[in-house]
Design an enzyme around this catalytic site. Structure first.
Site, PDB file in Angstrom:
ATOM      1  N   LEU A  24       1.061  -1.650   0.212  1.00 25.54           N
ATOM      2  CA  LEU A  24      -0.141   0.134  -0.243  1.00 25.54           C
ATOM      3  C   LEU A  24       1.181   0.872  -0.344  1.00 25.54           C
ATOM      4  O   LEU A  24       2.028   1.067   0.505  1.00 25.54           O
ATOM      5  CB  LEU A  24      -1.660   0.468   1.023  1.00 25.54           C
ATOM      6  CG  LEU A  24      -1.944  -1.605   1.417  1.00 25.54           C
ATOM      7  CD1 LEU A  24      -2.609  -1.211   2.378  1.00 25.54           C
ATOM      8  CD2 LEU A  24      -2.625  -1.909  -0.233  1.00 25.54           C
ATOM      9  N   HIS A  28      -3.701   4.354  -2.173  1.00 24.13           N
ATOM     10  CA  HIS A  28      -4.620   3.395  -1.663  1.00 24.13           C
ATOM     11  C   HIS A  28      -4.942   4.320  -0.511  1.00 24.13           C
ATOM     12  O   HIS A  28      -5.985   4.158  -0.191  1.00 24.13           O
ATOM     13  CB  HIS A  28      -3.724   2.068  -1.201  1.00 24.13           C
ATOM     14  CG  HIS A  28      -3.538   1.003  -2.198  1.00 24.13           C
ATOM     15  ND1 HIS A  28      -1.561   0.745  -2.603  1.00 24.13           N
ATOM     16  CD2 HIS A  28      -4.075   0.302  -3.075  1.00 24.13           C
ATOM     17  CE1 HIS A  28      -2.078   0.240  -3.319  1.00 24.13           C
ATOM     18  NE2 HIS A  28      -2.677  -0.114  -4.217  1.00 24.13           N
ATOM     19  N   GLN A  55      -4.980 -11.943 -12.617  1.00 20.20           N
ATOM     20  CA  GLN A  55      -5.536 -10.763 -13.906  1.00 20.20           C
ATOM     21  C   GLN A  55      -3.843 -10.439 -14.913  1.00 20.20           C
ATOM     22  O   GLN A  55      -4.253  -9.127 -15.057  1.00 20.20           O
ATOM     23  CB  GLN A  55      -6.399  -9.653 -13.358  1.00 20.20           C
ATOM     24  CG  GLN A  55      -5.280  -9.079 -11.886  1.00 20.20           C
ATOM     25  CD  GLN A  55      -5.604  -8.040 -11.401  1.00 20.20           C
ATOM     26  OE1 GLN A  55      -6.439  -9.064 -10.289  1.00 20.20           O
ATOM     27  NE2 GLN A  55      -5.415  -6.943 -11.204  1.00 20.20           N
ATOM     28  N   GLY A 145      -9.371   4.007  -7.596  1.00 20.02           N
ATOM     29  CA  GLY A 145      -8.638   4.342  -8.380  1.00 20.02           C
ATOM     30  C   GLY A 145      -8.988   5.274 -10.086  1.00 20.02           C
ATOM     31  O   GLY A 145      -8.247   4.002 -10.550  1.00 20.02           O
ATOM     32  N   ASP A 148      -6.118   4.067 -12.289  1.00 19.55           N
ATOM     33  CA  ASP A 148      -6.752   2.970 -13.365  1.00 19.55           C
ATOM     34  C   ASP A 148      -7.927   3.142 -14.242  1.00 19.55           C
ATOM     35  O   ASP A 148      -9.411   2.306 -14.027  1.00 19.55           O
ATOM     36  CB  ASP A 148      -6.416   1.374 -12.812  1.00 19.55           C
ATOM     37  CG  ASP A 148      -5.667   0.963 -11.934  1.00 19.55           C
ATOM     38  OD1 ASP A 148      -4.358   0.692 -12.625  1.00 19.55           O
ATOM     39  OD2 ASP A 148      -5.298   1.691 -11.291  1.00 19.55           O
ATOM     40  N   SER A 184       2.935   0.796  -7.022  1.00 15.99           N
ATOM     41  CA  SER A 184       3.514  -0.016  -6.058  1.00 15.99           C
ATOM     42  C   SER A 184       4.234  -0.359  -7.057  1.00 15.99           C
ATOM     43  O   SER A 184       5.562  -0.553  -7.137  1.00 15.99           O
ATOM     44  CB  SER A 184       2.276  -1.770  -5.801  1.00 15.99           C
ATOM     45  OG  SER A 184       0.965  -0.924  -5.161  1.00 15.99           O
ATOM     46  N   ARG A 185       4.562  -0.843  -8.373  1.00 15.63           N
ATOM     47  CA  ARG A 185       5.089  -0.906  -9.079  1.00 15.63           C
ATOM     48  C   ARG A 185       6.651  -0.142  -9.822  1.00 15.63           C
ATOM     49  O   ARG A 185       7.294  -0.439 -10.273  1.00 15.63           O
ATOM     50  CB  ARG A 185       4.829  -1.572 -10.017  1.00 15.63           C
ATOM     51  CG  ARG A 185       3.648  -2.324 -10.774  1.00 15.63           C
ATOM     52  CD  ARG A 185       3.362  -3.142 -11.571  1.00 15.63           C
ATOM     53  NE  ARG A 185       3.042  -3.667 -12.163  1.00 15.63           N
ATOM     54  CZ  ARG A 185       1.425  -4.558 -12.529  1.00 15.63           C
ATOM     55  NH1 ARG A 185       0.691  -3.532 -11.891  1.00 15.63           N
ATOM     56  NH2 ARG A 185       0.809  -5.407 -12.309  1.00 15.63           N
TER      57      ARG A 185
HETATM   58  P1  AMP Z   1      -3.711  -2.177  -6.894  1.00 15.07           P
HETATM   59  O1  AMP Z   1      -3.012  -2.354  -5.397  1.00 15.07           O
HETATM   60  O2  AMP Z   1      -2.597  -1.515  -8.147  1.00 15.07           O
HETATM   61  O3  AMP Z   1      -4.514  -3.248  -7.698  1.00 15.07           O
HETATM   62  O4  AMP Z   1      -4.544  -0.606  -6.921  1.00 15.07           O
HETATM   63  C1  AMP Z   1      -5.463  -0.988  -5.859  1.00 15.07           C
HETATM   64  C2  AMP Z   1      -6.725   0.601  -6.102  1.00 15.07           C
HETATM   65  O5  AMP Z   1      -5.967   1.855  -6.306  1.00 15.07           O
HETATM   66  C3  AMP Z   1      -6.873   0.764  -7.252  1.00 15.07           C
HETATM   67  O6  AMP Z   1      -8.364   1.358  -7.803  1.00 15.07           O
HETATM   68  C4  AMP Z   1      -6.020   1.823  -7.912  1.00 15.07           C
HETATM   69  O7  AMP Z   1      -6.777   2.120  -9.316  1.00 15.07           O
HETATM   70  C5  AMP Z   1      -5.790   2.390  -6.836  1.00 15.07           C
HETATM   71  N1  AMP Z   1      -4.924   2.932  -6.785  1.00 15.07           N
HETATM   72  C6  AMP Z   1      -3.391   3.039  -7.799  1.00 15.07           C
HETATM   73  N2  AMP Z   1      -2.166   3.482  -7.088  1.00 15.07           N
HETATM   74  C7  AMP Z   1      -3.330   4.876  -6.727  1.00 15.07           C
HETATM   75  C8  AMP Z   1      -2.972   6.204  -7.057  1.00 15.07           C
HETATM   76  N3  AMP Z   1      -1.803   6.422  -7.398  1.00 15.07           N
HETATM   77  N4  AMP Z   1      -3.958   7.148  -6.661  1.00 15.07           N
HETATM   78  C9  AMP Z   1      -5.014   6.573  -6.732  1.00 15.07           C
HETATM   79  N5  AMP Z   1      -5.504   5.781  -6.251  1.00 15.07           N
HETATM   80  C10 AMP Z   1      -4.427   4.467  -6.969  1.00 15.07           C
END
Ligand code: AMP
Length: 277
Positions: A24, A28, A55, A145, A148, A184-185
């Protein structure tokens, strides 16, 4: 998880949900704050942490995807999360030809282009796991978010088409001080790559500046931005698209209010970003 959610619902507790793959960051956590605002102090906020294998494509980063459950737990506790739901692969996708998992959810319009074209099985995995998570967490509101953007659009369409009783809330992209979208990447990036990764945000800014003066031909704008990105030696452009923010259909003319998305490789690391231009 479902038993707990059913109890909360019987007690008229509103449930806010933030699905994540963990590791996180502040992006997040901004979703968590939004979920809290939506359900109020008496509501419950659930964060799921699950690196969903369906995915990821076969050549992608599933096995090396960053994980730090202890740190995630601390961040969730500090952010006032009520429950972390962190299922295992065996629970989510029981193996076996007879008794194993065999039902998938696919959205067949919005999921086609951009990320769907670059990662053919990606959205099938996303819609399937999110449908499962919705049935387990039973949220009143789920926060995604805008980072995406296509994913959020696909989920909204799935919710509408399959009548999930959940409201989808889309939160703006949280960025580093130089403009790089938090992800995260980003952890994969070398110092040199990290320095050049700001090119995604810069390209979005350039596009916004270009359309301010009047409509621009999308092909020409994309060519101009491709050249700009190619100026960063560590960057390799995967795609740029300029599209209608609702239908995600590509637009021949770039005008203010259109959305632009891009994906850029830095070595093996693939970063995405998008904004309204
Ligand atoms: P992930 O852990 O990358 O699958 O992301 C989980 C959720 O967090 C998804 O709805 C993403 O779009 C959102 N998210 C990831 N990075 C960001 C960011 N920089 N700003 C806002 N939301 C984010």
């Amino acid at each position: 998880m479902q038993r707990l959610a059913l109890r909360w619902r019987r007690e008229h507790c509103r449930i806010g949900f933030v699905p994540t793959m963990g590791y996180l960051h502040a992006g997040h956590l901004s979703l968590v704050q939004r979920a809290r605002r939506r359900v109020g102090p008496a509501g419950r906020v659930v964060v799921s942490i699950y690196v969903n294998p369906t995915q990821f494509g076969p050549q992608e980063d599933l096995s090396r995807y960053p994980r730090d459950f202890k740190r995630d737990q601390q961040l969730c506790r500090a952010a006032g999360v009520d429950v972390i739901f962190a299922p295992g692969d065996g629970e989510m996708y029981p193996p076996g030809a007879e008794a194993g998992f065999s039902t998938y959810v696919t959205e067949e319009t919005l999921a086609r282009g951009m990320e769907g074209a670059a990662r053919p099985t990606h959205f099938r995995g996303v819609t399937t796991v999110v449908a499962k998570l919705f049935n387990l967490v039973l949220p009143d509101v789920a926060v995604f978010g805008a980072k995406d953007y296509q994913q959020a659009a696909v989920i909204q369409r799935m919710v509408r088409d399959l009548n999930f009783p959940v409201r989808i809330d889309v939160a703006p992209t949280h960025r580093e001080p130089d403009g790089l979208a938090m992800s995260s990447r980003n952890k994969y990036l070398s110092a040199e790559e990290r320095g050049q990764a700001v090119v995604l945000a810069e390209a979005l800014r350039q596009a916004r500046a270009a359309v301010k003066a009047g409509p621009v031909d999308s092909v020409q704008l994309k060519q101009q931005l491709s050249r700009f990105i190619a100026g960063r030696p560590a960057a390799r452009l995967d795609y740029i698209e300029i599209f209608d923010p609702e239908t995600l259909v590509p637009r021949a003319q770039a005008t203010p209010g259109a959305r632009m998305a891009l994906a850029v490789f830095f070595g093996k690391t693939r970063l995405i970003d998008n904004e309204t231009i």
